[in-house]
Motif scaffolding. Structure first.
Motif, short mmCIF file in Angstrom:
data_model
loop_
_atom_site.label_atom_id
_atom_site.label_comp_id
_atom_site.label_asym_id
_atom_site.label_seq_id
_atom_site.Cartn_x
_atom_site.Cartn_y
_atom_site.Cartn_z
N UNK A 224 1.14 -1.32 -0.08
CA UNK A 224 -0.03 0.34 0.08
C UNK A 224 1.33 1.17 -0.05
N UNK A 225 1.98 1.02 0.51
CA UNK A 225 2.91 2.44 0.77
C UNK A 225 3.00 2.81 -0.57
N UNK A 226 3.60 1.75 -1.26
CA UNK A 226 4.11 1.22 -3.14
C UNK A 226 3.03 2.18 -3.72
N UNK A 227 1.29 1.53 -3.79
CA UNK A 227 0.79 2.87 -3.81
C UNK A 227 0.50 4.23 -4.08
N UNK A 228 0.95 3.63 -2.57
CA UNK A 228 0.61 5.35 -2.61
C UNK A 228 1.83 6.64 -2.37
N UNK A 229 2.62 6.11 -3.90
CA UNK A 229 3.97 7.07 -4.03
C UNK A 229 4.71 6.92 -2.32
N UNK A 308 -1.59 5.16 4.93
CA UNK A 308 -1.36 4.75 3.14
C UNK A 308 -2.51 5.11 2.01
N UNK A 309 -3.94 3.55 2.71
CA UNK A 309 -4.44 3.77 2.16
C UNK A 309 -5.60 4.67 1.77
N UNK A 310 -5.45 5.75 2.88
CA UNK A 310 -6.35 6.30 2.97
C UNK A 310 -5.68 7.26 1.34
N UNK A 311 -4.91 7.49 1.54
CA UNK A 311 -3.92 8.49 -0.04
C UNK A 311 -3.77 7.68 -1.28
N UNK A 312 -4.43 6.00 -0.82
CA UNK A 312 -4.65 5.25 -2.79
C UNK A 312 -6.13 5.79 -2.63
N UNK A 313 -7.08 5.64 -1.57
CA UNK A 313 -8.84 5.51 -1.71
C UNK A 313 -9.14 6.54 -0.68
N UNK A 314 -9.07 7.53 -0.38
CA UNK A 314 -9.27 8.56 -0.32
C UNK A 314 -9.79 8.73 1.47
#
Length: 500
Positions: A224-229, A308-314
């Motif tokens: 998830x960190x990778x997904x959030x750059x 990090x999931x909030x960064x990806x999914x809002x």
């Protein structure tokens, strides 16, 4: 049945200086026939315990490493906390919890008896059925819910690795699909098998299950960190506007005691495990390493995944199963789902299954053994249809929240009685004596003074937990219950009654 002849005086009491006295030999001779209070499963520890620091460290890993532990940690964002405030609240809660765990843990190791038997000191040899039944009800409900959540993790795994699984995921019965029933009953049977093999198997499974979820958590964190750059914003308040300084301080304290309330049930019956501890020092070390060191590390990883999931999914994802389902590597999904499922079974067995099994055995020792108590727990956990309970927030908050609010007063009464009134002295033989000469006989086996303290303190904490007017105090209901229950126990005590 009246009590048999009393054993030697030196065997009767344990205090701070005689914690190595083990009365099981004479209990077998003098008390085995007393089926109202004794069976082999709830007998006192015979000899030195086999659970060392490492076992209790793994116990805490199993207790924390679960879907519920992650969801609880990330769910604190909804209170209006940002990332660092959430981690601070969790850490403070664990430090306070360490004190509570040491109190009950050392007491259990000293007495060498399960929680329900230990409660006989405070509530009487028959009055102890009150805390035993309350803890059993809470344990059965959460056991069913946790089994259901673990089954959903297995379902994700099955669908990802077997394309034909979708065909049996449609038809339903009592609210679950065919695939969900298969996953649920498979995990239900696995947990029952672990418990039926006894406490040593529980120990071994805990030693395995606790560490396994680190595989899944670290994999999820990296993914998830990778997904959030690799971006982490520790200052965003996901639950709304940023609170004032003092408002934030109150929210952090509320998060701390909510953390403690989350584990209030397992802490109450911690003696079920620490009675097998090799020494009081090993209990304290296991608590410090497993609860504080490992617990804070798990909280840190959970908060990082949430941010990090909030960064990806809002918004923060509170269900790690949803994240596992998003993984694009089938092998990683397989490993993660197995790890999460094993950890879920581990937390369920040690936090719910063992407690309810002992508590049911305590209610009717003549007919219910530890294994039969486990079977009762397993059957009831399906009968209550936990998937419907979990999907009904009002039911969870009203029933489980209300009953759970009674845990604090029980803990306060029992700890105040043992440490402040009895000065850590216990007559183990009298815990299994139903005759009037037993020090824990009180009035026909019930200490009505502590029952009254519990009723008053419990009524207060239930009002705080369930009435919207007191919602700001709800996170502190456990603390209020502990303090009020303990104080009322000391105020109501009979100063003419012997303490040991």
């Amino acid at each position: 049945m009246s009590a048999p002849a009393a054993p030697r005086e030196k065997d009767l009491a344990r205090g701070p200086s005689d914690a190595t006295v083990h009365p099981a030999s004479y209990l077998e001779d003098h008390h085995r026939s007393n089926h109202r209070l004794y069976n082999d499963d709830i007998a006192p520890r015979d000899g030195h315990g086999t659970w060392g620091t490492g076992n209790l460290f793994n116990w805490w890993m199993s207790a924390w490493h679960s879907l519920g532990g992650y969801a609880f940690a990330v769910g604190l964002f909804a209170l209006g906390l940002n990332g660092w405030q959430t981690l601070l609240g969790l850490s403070l809660g664990m430090l306070v919890m360490l004190g509570a765990a040491n109190l009950m843990g050392v007491a259990g190791q000293k007495a060498g008896v399960p929680f329900a038997v230990f409660a006989r000191m405070s509530f009487g040899v028959f009055g102890a059925n009150i805390p035993a039944l309350i803890r059993a009800v809470v344990a059965v409900a959460w056991y069913g819910i946790q089994t259901y959540l673990a089954a959903m993790a297995v379902k994700v795994l099955v669908i990802r690795v077997w394309s034909g699984a979708a065909a049996i995921d449609g038809a339903g019965f009592l609210g679950l699909s065919g695939l969900e029933w298969i996953c649920l009953l498979a995990l239900w049977a696995l947990q029952l098998l672990v418990l039926q093999r006894g406490m040593e198997t529980v120990k071994k499974f805990s030693d395995f299950a606790g560490p396994t979820i680190w595989v899944a958590m670290l994999a999820l964190a990296l993914w998830v960190l990778a997904q959030a750059d690799w971006k982490l914003d520790w200052t965003t308040h996901f639950g709304g506007e940023a609170p004032t300084f003092w408002g934030g301080a109150v929210l952090v304290c509320g998060a701390a005691f909510s953390t403690l309330s989350y584990m209030a049930g397992p802490i109450l019956n911690f003696a079920d495990f620490t009675r097998l501890g090799s020494s009081a020092a090993s209990v304290r070390r296991g608590n410090s390493l497993g609860l504080v060191l490992n617990g804070i590390a798990f909280a840190l990883v959970s908060v990082v995944i949430g941010i990090a999931s909030a960064e990806v999914y809002g918004e923060p994802v509170t269900d790690p199963i949803a994240l596992i389902a998003e993984l694009d590597n089938v092998s990683l999904v397989l490993v993660a789902a197995i790890a999460v499922s094993a950890a879920q079974v581990g937390v369920n067995v040690i936090c719910n299954f063992v407690s309810a099994s002992f508590d049911f055995a305590h209610l009717w020792p003549k007919r219910i053994s530890f294994k039969i108590g486990g079977a009762i727990t397993a059957v009831l956990s399906i009968v209550i249809m936990p998937w419907k309970v979990y999907s009904t927030p009002v039911l969870v908050n009203t029933f489980l929240g209300g009953v759970g609010a009674l845990i604090g007063p029980l803990f306060g009464i029992i700890m105040a009685d043992f440490y402040l009134r009895r000065k850590q002295r216990v007559r183990v033989a009298d815990l299994y004596t139903d005759g009037p000469q037993g020090v824990y006989h009180y009035n026909n086996g019930v200490n009505w003074r502590n029952v009254a303290a519990f009723v008053v303190a419990g009524a207060v904490t239930m009002v705080i937990a369930l009435v919207d007017t007191f919602s700001d105090l709800a996170p502190f209901s456990w603390l209020i219950g502990v303090v009020l229950g303990g104080l009322l126990s000391l105020v109501f005590q009979d100063r003419n009654h012997p303490v040991a």
